[in-house]
Design a protein around this motif. Structure first.
Motif, PDB file in Angstrom:
ATOM      1  N   LEU A 158       0.849  -1.181   0.000  1.00  0.00           N
ATOM      2  CA  LEU A 158       0.000   0.000   0.000  1.00  0.00           C
ATOM      3  C   LEU A 158       0.887   1.234   0.000  1.00  0.00           C
ATOM      4  CD1 LEU A 158      -2.925   1.031   0.236  1.00  0.00           C
ATOM      5  CD2 LEU A 158      -2.699   0.851   2.720  1.00  0.00           C
ATOM      6  N   ILE A 159       0.605   2.157  -0.918  1.00  0.00           N
ATOM      7  CA  ILE A 159       1.357   3.418  -0.983  1.00  0.00           C
ATOM      8  C   ILE A 159       0.386   4.562  -0.753  1.00  0.00           C
ATOM      9  CG2 ILE A 159       2.795   4.913  -2.412  1.00  0.00           C
ATOM     10  CD1 ILE A 159       3.696   2.425  -3.938  1.00  0.00           C
ATOM     11  N   LEU A 160       0.721   5.422   0.183  1.00  0.00           N
ATOM     12  CA  LEU A 160      -0.139   6.543   0.552  1.00  0.00           C
ATOM     13  C   LEU A 160       0.628   7.847   0.529  1.00  0.00           C
ATOM     14  CD1 LEU A 160      -1.832   5.094   3.778  1.00  0.00           C
ATOM     15  CD2 LEU A 160      -2.807   5.116   1.479  1.00  0.00           C
ATOM     16  N   GLN A 161      -0.125   8.928   0.365  1.00  0.00           N
ATOM     17  CA  GLN A 161       0.429  10.246   0.605  1.00  0.00           C
ATOM     18  C   GLN A 161       0.198  10.590   2.081  1.00  0.00           C
ATOM     19  OE1 GLN A 161       2.357  10.642  -2.480  1.00  0.00           O
ATOM     20  NE2 GLN A 161       2.125  12.626  -1.458  1.00  0.00           N
ATOM     21  N   GLU A 162       1.111  11.331   2.614  1.00  0.00           N
ATOM     22  CA  GLU A 162       0.981  11.755   4.008  1.00  0.00           C
ATOM     23  C   GLU A 162      -0.377  12.421   4.219  1.00  0.00           C
ATOM     24  OE1 GLU A 162       4.182  14.357   5.130  1.00  0.00           O
ATOM     25  OE2 GLU A 162       4.409  13.328   7.048  1.00  0.00           O
ATOM     26  N   GLY A 163      -1.023  12.046   5.322  1.00  0.00           N
ATOM     27  CA  GLY A 163      -2.327  12.619   5.638  1.00  0.00           C
ATOM     28  C   GLY A 163      -3.500  11.739   5.248  1.00  0.00           C
ATOM     29  N   ALA A 164      -3.237  10.746   4.401  1.00  0.00           N
ATOM     30  CA  ALA A 164      -4.320   9.855   3.962  1.00  0.00           C
ATOM     31  C   ALA A 164      -4.659   8.841   5.053  1.00  0.00           C
ATOM     32  CB  ALA A 164      -3.929   9.144   2.678  1.00  0.00           C
ATOM     33  N   ASN A 165      -5.840   8.251   4.914  1.00  0.00           N
ATOM     34  CA  ASN A 165      -6.284   7.192   5.828  1.00  0.00           C
ATOM     35  C   ASN A 165      -6.186   5.845   5.119  1.00  0.00           C
ATOM     36  OD1 ASN A 165      -7.075   9.283   7.568  1.00  0.00           O
ATOM     37  ND2 ASN A 165      -9.127   9.338   6.673  1.00  0.00           N
ATOM     38  N   SER A 166      -6.086   4.780   5.908  1.00  0.00           N
ATOM     39  CA  SER A 166      -6.012   3.452   5.288  1.00  0.00           C
ATOM     40  C   SER A 166      -6.604   2.399   6.218  1.00  0.00           C
ATOM     41  CB  SER A 166      -4.565   3.081   4.963  1.00  0.00           C
ATOM     42  OG  SER A 166      -3.790   3.017   6.136  1.00  0.00           O
ATOM     43  N   THR A 167      -7.022   1.289   5.612  1.00  0.00           N
ATOM     44  CA  THR A 167      -7.541   0.150   6.361  1.00  0.00           C
ATOM     45  C   THR A 167      -6.822  -1.110   5.904  1.00  0.00           C
ATOM     46  OG1 THR A 167      -9.726   1.167   6.554  1.00  0.00           O
ATOM     47  CG2 THR A 167      -9.575  -1.202   6.953  1.00  0.00           C
ATOM     48  N   LEU A 168      -6.247  -1.822   6.855  1.00  0.00           N
ATOM     49  CA  LEU A 168      -5.569  -3.079   6.584  1.00  0.00           C
ATOM     50  C   LEU A 168      -6.429  -4.203   7.141  1.00  0.00           C
ATOM     51  CD1 LEU A 168      -3.364  -0.871   6.400  1.00  0.00           C
ATOM     52  CD2 LEU A 168      -1.768  -2.505   7.446  1.00  0.00           C
ATOM     53  N   ARG A 169      -6.453  -5.322   6.402  1.00  0.00           N
ATOM     54  CA  ARG A 169      -7.344  -6.409   6.783  1.00  0.00           C
ATOM     55  C   ARG A 169      -6.559  -7.681   7.081  1.00  0.00           C
ATOM     56  NH1 ARG A 169     -13.053  -7.272   5.791  1.00  0.00           N
ATOM     57  NH2 ARG A 169     -13.550  -9.499   6.039  1.00  0.00           N
ATOM     58  N   CYS A 170      -7.083  -8.443   8.044  1.00  0.00           N
ATOM     59  CA  CYS A 170      -6.506  -9.738   8.415  1.00  0.00           C
ATOM     60  C   CYS A 170      -7.647 -10.748   8.496  1.00  0.00           C
ATOM     61  CB  CYS A 170      -5.804  -9.609   9.768  1.00  0.00           C
ATOM     62  SG  CYS A 170      -5.236 -11.169  10.499  1.00  0.00           S
ATOM     63  N   ASN A 171      -7.593 -11.772   7.657  1.00  0.00           N
ATOM     64  CA  ASN A 171      -8.560 -12.872   7.705  1.00  0.00           C
ATOM     65  C   ASN A 171      -7.877 -14.104   8.283  1.00  0.00           C
ATOM     66  OD1 ASN A 171     -10.557 -11.332   6.447  1.00  0.00           O
ATOM     67  ND2 ASN A 171      -9.982 -12.026   4.411  1.00  0.00           N
ATOM     68  N   PHE A 172      -8.600 -14.867   9.075  1.00  0.00           N
ATOM     69  CA  PHE A 172      -8.030 -16.080   9.645  1.00  0.00           C
ATOM     70  C   PHE A 172      -9.025 -17.223   9.540  1.00  0.00           C
ATOM     71  CE2 PHE A 172     -10.313 -14.874  13.515  1.00  0.00           C
ATOM     72  CZ  PHE A 172     -10.193 -13.489  13.524  1.00  0.00           C
ATOM     73  N   SER A 173      -8.470 -18.430   9.529  1.00  0.00           N
ATOM     74  CA  SER A 173      -9.245 -19.602   9.107  1.00  0.00           C
ATOM     75  C   SER A 173      -9.956 -20.341  10.235  1.00  0.00           C
ATOM     76  CB  SER A 173      -8.331 -20.599   8.387  1.00  0.00           C
ATOM     77  OG  SER A 173      -7.305 -21.040   9.266  1.00  0.00           O
ATOM     78  N   ASP A 174      -9.693 -19.944  11.491  1.00  0.00           N
ATOM     79  CA  ASP A 174     -10.292 -20.681  12.597  1.00  0.00           C
ATOM     80  C   ASP A 174     -10.587 -19.687  13.721  1.00  0.00           C
ATOM     81  OD1 ASP A 174      -9.339 -23.913  14.091  1.00  0.00           O
ATOM     82  OD2 ASP A 174     -11.213 -22.763  14.135  1.00  0.00           O
TER      83      ASP A 174
END
Lengths: 114, 108
Positions: free
Chosen positions: B11-27
């Motif tokens: 993920l590449i962002l400009q300073e000041g931007a917002n972001s959401t990172l996701r983690c999926n797990f199997s159990d």
């Protein structure tokens, strides 16, 4: 100290040499873990201590790897007869105890086997 | 063993931007932690969050255990936020399994 301390920071070994990596956990932390991190990957579990007892060593790649924590504080990870595939960053982490405590990592030891 | 998938991988962002990172797990899990690995390799624990929502400054995390995912939200990103973000989970013991991480680059 305030955090987990590992030494040396970098280690270069010739294939076949033995190495010893040291970890000084946060004071009072019962649980101590060793992880191995290959380039571009997430850390992988090696072994777990609760105080001086090694409760799980299922992640150690071979019998050339040995870890100890004799007095329930400082831990040493020893690798005998190093091979090129042992090159990685070795991370030590500690936590207050139990499996639901936040893990705190040291800076790691980058091992390069030539 | 339990599988952990993180997205996006980069993920590449400009300073000041917002972001959401996701983690999926199997159990189902009883232990989930988010870490930030800075460019010097130091792994910093951001959150211990097997369920619910937590906030710490510009960072917040939410885990929906019943749907087997967790989100890390970064607001007003700064260049010092750059690095790799790891999600790590354990289902019935202390043995955390890490995802492959999200490499975040914040440009000035």
């Amino acid at each position: 100290g305030a955090g987990v301390s590992q030494s040396p920071r970098y280690k270069v070994a010739k294939r076949g040499q033995d190495v010893a990596l040291r970890c000084d956990p946060i004071s009072g932390h019962v649980s101590l873990f060793w992880y191995q991190q290959a380039l571009g990957q997430g850390p992988e579990f090696l072994t777990y201590f609760q105080n001086e007892a090694q409760l799980d060593k299922s992640g150690l790649p071979s019998d050339r790897f040995f870890a100890e924590r004799p007095e329930g504080s400082v831990s040493t990870l020893k690798i005998q007869r190093t091979q090129q595939e042992d090159s990685a960053v070795y991370l030590c982490a500690s936590s207050l105890g139990g499996y639901n405590s936040p893990l705190h990592f040291g800076n790691g030891t980058r091992l390069t086997v030539t | 063993g339990i599988q952990v998938e993180q997205s996006p991988p980069d993920l590449i962002l400009q300073e000041g931007a917002n972001s959401t990172l996701r983690c999926n797990f199997s159990d189902s899990v009883n232990n989930l932690q988010w870490f930030h690995q800075n460019p010097w390799g130091q792994l910093i624990n951001l959150f211990y969050i097997p369920s619910g929502t937590k906030q710490n400054g510009r960072l917040s995390a939410t885990t929906v255990a019943t749907e087997r995912y967790s989100l890390l939200y970064i607001s007003s990103s700064q260049t010092t936020d750059s690095g790799v973000y790891f999600c790590a989970v354990a289902s019935s013991n202390y043995k955390l399994t890490f995802g492959k991480g999200t490499l975040l680059t914040v440009n000035p």
